[in-house]
Scaffold this motif. Structure first.
Motif: not given
Lengths: 452, 177
Positions: B91-104
Motif C-alpha cells: 500500500r503506497r503513501n497515496d493509499g493505492g494498492f499493488l500486488a507485487v510478485s515474489l519472484k525476482c
C-alpha cells in the motif's frame, strides 16, 4: 559328449559351460585365449602396443570414467529402492535413507562423490585427448561422441541435483533453468518444457527423476559402446610419437589389465575416503518462498553464472556457451597444417605458446572480473543504451576481438603453425573458463559479492 | 577397330536406355515412399514426446482469487507478504494498492522486503527494487511482475491467475479504492 566330461560332476560341467577359457593361464597363448574368450576382457584386444600403456600417456582417464559410471549404476540402483520422487516425500525419504537404512548415508556419499569425480574425470579425459592430438583422423568422430558423453554426464548430474529436494537443490535448479528465459522467442516455453510447468514442482521432479534414472543412463551406455568401438577401429588409443616404427606388442593380460586393476583400486579407495569423511550436503527441505543467500547454480555451471554477473544474460548464459560448444564440436574438423598426434602439446613451440596463452588468459580474466566488479559497469554507462547492447553485444565483440588478436599474435610473432595457434586459443578459453568457475565457486559470497 | 566400334554402339545403346528411363523409376518411387513414411513416423514420435512432456493443464481446483482482507487493515506505506500466494501486497503513501510478485525477474529467486532501506532485495544477485517493484539496481532486467487487484466493499481480491509482465512501473499499475 566325450568320455571326459561324463566323468565330471555337474558343478564342474556347469562351470566349464560358462567359463570356456583357461581359468589359470599358464603361458602367453593361454592368456591370449583368455582375453578372447572372457566376456569382459573381450573389450580389449588380445595384444596391445607397449608404448600406449605407459600410465602418463593417457593417465587411464577413460577407464576411470567407465568405472565411475559403473559405480553410479550400482549405487543408483540401491538408492532407487529408498527414494520417492514426490515433493512431499522426497526430502523425507533422503532423511530416512541417511538415518534408518544400514550404510544409507555411505551409499549416498559414494553416489555424490562419484558423480562429481565423473564430471571432473570426463573433462580431464577431454583435455588429455585434445593435448595429445587424438582428435585427428581417424579419431575425428570419436571426439564428437566423447563430447556427447560429456554433455550426457553433465545433464545426468544436473537432473540428479534436484532429487534431494532441499534448499540447495531447489534453488540451484530454479536459478539454472531461469537462464533459459533469456533465449529470444522460445525461451519461456523451453523453460516450461524443461520444468514441466511454470515453477519447479511435482512435474519437474518426476521429469528429472525419469531422465536421471532412466533415459540418460541408457543413452550413456549406447554412446559409450559406440565410443569404445571407435577406439578399437582406430587401432587403440593414440600411439606416442616416435614409437611408430619400433612397435612392440605385448599381451593384454597381464600388461594392461594389471595396470587397470591398480588404477581402479586407487580410485575406489579415494572415493571411499571421500565418502567416509565428507557427507553429501543436505540443507533444509525446499521452500519456494525463501531463497538462501547466496543461491548458486551447481558448481559445473558456476562459470556460466559468473559470466551472467558480467554480461547480459542472453550473451553470458546463451550466446557465449553456444559459441564455445560449437568451437569444441568443430575442433577435429578445422583445417590444420599437419595431423600429427600422440605427442603432448604437439611440439616444443606448442608448449611455450600454451604457457604464454595460459598466463595471458589468467591476467585478462582476473583483471576483467575485478575491473567490472569495482570500476566499470557497462550497464550503467550514461546515455540510454539498452543493456543488451551496452552490457551484451559490445563486450562480446571486445571478447571476440581479443581472441582473434591473440590468435594473430601467436601466428605471426611466434611463427606458430595452425595446430599450435588453435591450441593456444583452446588454452586461452580453457584457462578463462576455469578461472571464472573457480571465482564463482570460491569467491562469491552473500549477494554474489566478491569476497576473499 | 572393331573394339572401338563396339564401344560407340554400347555408348549409343546406353544413351537410349537413359532416354527411355521414366522420370521416376519404380525403384526411386519406393525409396522415396519409404523416406516419406520415415519422416511421418519421426514427426509422430516427436509430437507424441512433446505432448507427453509438455506441462500439465493448470489444476482448476486451486483457488484463483485470493481474498487478501479489508482495506482498512493495511496502513499507508506498508508491505505485507502473502507467502502462499507468492506476492507482497503493497500500500503506497497515496493509499493505492499493488500486488507485487515474489519472484525476482533476473533468475527467479524470492525477493525479501528490507524495511529500513524501504526496498526489495534479491538474495541471489542483489538486485534491488523500490516499493512499486521498479528496478533500482540491476542485474534484474525489468520491474517485478504484478497481479491484478479488484476492490469492492472495502475487500481486496488478488487474481492469482492474472500475473502481468511489465518492463517498468507505470501509474496504471496501481489500484485505488
Amino acid at each position: 559328449m566325450d568320455n571326459n566330461s561324463s566323468k565330471e560332476n555337474i558343478l564342474v560341467r556347469i562351470k566349464k559351460s560358462i567359463y570356456t577359457g583357461s581359468i589359470n593361464p599358464k603361458d602367453e597363448n593361454d592368456r591370449i585365449r583368455l582375453a578372447i574368450k572372457s566376456f569382459i576382457l573381450h573389450l580389449h584386444p588380445r595384444m596391445i602396443n607397449e608404448s600406449t600403456i605407459k600410465f602418463n600417456h593417457t593417465f587411464g582417464l577413460g577407464g576411470m570414467a567407465v568405472l565411475l559410471f559403473v559405480i553410479q549404476i550400482f549405487t543408483g540402483i540401491l538408492l532407487r529402492f529408498v527414494y520417492e520422487p514426490f515433493p512431499g516425500r522426497a526430502f523425507d525419504s533422503i532423511l530416512y535413507l541417511q538415518n534408518e537404512v544400514l550404510f544409507g548415508q555411505l551409499i549416498r556419499n559414494i553416489h555424490h562423490w562419484s558423480g562429481i569425480l565423473l564430471i571432473l574425470i570426463t573433462f580431464l579425459h577431454l583435455l588429455r585427448t585434445y593435448f595429445t592430438g587424438a582428435f585427428h583422423p581417424p579419431r575425428q568422430f570419436n571426439w564428437v561422441l566423447g563430447l556427447f558423453l560429456l554433455i550426457l554426464v553433465v545433464f545426468s548430474n544436473f537432473t540428479g541435483y534436484l532429487l534431494p529436494w532441499d534448499q540447495l537443490a531447489y534453488w540451484a535448479i530454479t536459478v539454472s533453468t531461469n537462464m533459459l528465459e533469456y533465449i529470444p522467442l522460445i525461451g519461456s516455453s523451453l523453460r516450461e518444457l524443461v520444468l514441466g510447468g511454470s515453477e519447479v514442482g511435482n512435474s519437474t521432479l518426476l521429469l528429472f527423476y525419469n531422465f536421471h534414472t532412466g533415459i540418460f543412463p541408457i543413452l550413456i551406455i549406447i554412446v559409450m559402446s559406440f565410443h569404445f568401438w571407435r577406439v578399437r577401429k582406430a587401432g587403440g588409443v593414440v600411439i606416442p610419437e616416435g614409437n611408430n616404427s619400433e612397435t612392440k606388442m605385448v599381451t593384454t593380460i597381464p600388461h594392461l589389465v594389471a595396470k587397470e586393476f591398480v588404477a581402479a583400486l586407487v580410485l575406489i579407495s579415494l572415493i571411499l575416503l571421500l565418502a567416509l569423511f565428507f557427507d553429501a550436503p543436505l540443507l533444509d527441505k525446499a521452500n519456494p518462498n525463501f531463497s538462501p543467500n547466496p543461491s548458486k547454480a551447481p558448481w559445473y555451471f558456476m562459470g556460466i553464472q559468473e559470466m551472467i554477473l558480467h554480461f547480459h544474460p542472453l550473451v553470458g548464459a546463451i550466446i557465449i556457451p553456444l559459441i564455445l560448444m560449437l568451437f569444441l564440436f568443430l575442433i577435429p574438423y578445422l583445417k590444420y597444417d599437419t595431423d600429427k598426434s600422440g605427442i603432448w602439446f604437439y611440439s616444443d613451440r606448442g608448449i611455450s605458446t600454451a604457457k604464454i596463452s595460459a598466463i595471458t588468459a589468467s591476467a585478462i580474466t582476473i583483471a576483467g572480473i575485478i575491473l567490472n566488479e569495482y570500476v566499470l559497469d557497462l550497464s550503467t554507462l550514461p546515455g540510454n543504451i539498452p543493456p543488451l547492447i551496452s552490457n551484451g553485444l559490445v563486450p562480446l565483440l571486445i571478447l571476440l576481438g581479443i581472441l582473434y588478436g591473440f590468435y594473430k599474435i601467436i601466428r605471426n610473432k611466434y611463427s606458430a603453425d595452425k595446430n599450435e595457434a588453435v591450441q593456444a586459443l583452446f588454452v586461452f578459453i580453457l584457462v578463462s573458463f576455469i578461472i571464472l568457475t573457480l571465482t564463482g565457486i570460491i569467491f562469491r559470497g552473500p549477494g554474489m559479492a566478491l569476497g576473499f | 577397330m572393331s573394339g572401338k566400334k563396339k564401344k560407340v554402339e554400347y555408348k549409343k545403346a546406353k544413351e537410349t536406355v537413359k532416354e527411355q528411363k521414366p522420370k521416376l523409376s519404380r525403384h526411386d518411387f519406393i525409396k522415396k515412399t519409404w523416406k516419406l513414411l520415415g519422416i511421418i513416423a519421426g514427426v509422430e514420435v516427436a509430437a507424441l514426446t512433446i505432448n507427453v512432456l509438455s506441462p500439465r493443464k493448470n489444476d482448476s481446483s486451486i483457488n484463483k482469487i485470493l481474498d487478501a482482507g479489508q482495506v482498512k487493515d493495511f496502513p499507508n506505506n506498508s508491505v505485507t507478504p502473502f507467502r502462499q500466494g507468492q506476492f507482497y501486497l503493497v500500500r503506497r503513501n497515496d493509499g493505492g494498492f499493488l500486488a507485487v510478485s515474489l519472484k525476482c525477474t533476473h533468475l527467479g529467486c524470492s525477493i525479501a522486503w528490507n524495511e529500513s532501506e524501504n526496498q526489495f532485495v534479491c538474495p541471489c544477485h542483489s538486485s534491488t527494487f523500490d516499493i512499486n517493484g521498479e528496478v533500482l539496481k540491476s542485474p534484474a532486467p525489468r520491474a517485478l511482475d504484478i497481479y491484478e487487484i479488484s476492490i469492492d466493499n472495502g475487500l481486496i481480491h488478488v487474481q492469482l491467475d492474472k500475473r502481468n509482465r511489465r518492463s517498468s512501473f507505470t501509474k496504471s499499475d496501481i489500484t485505488y479504492v
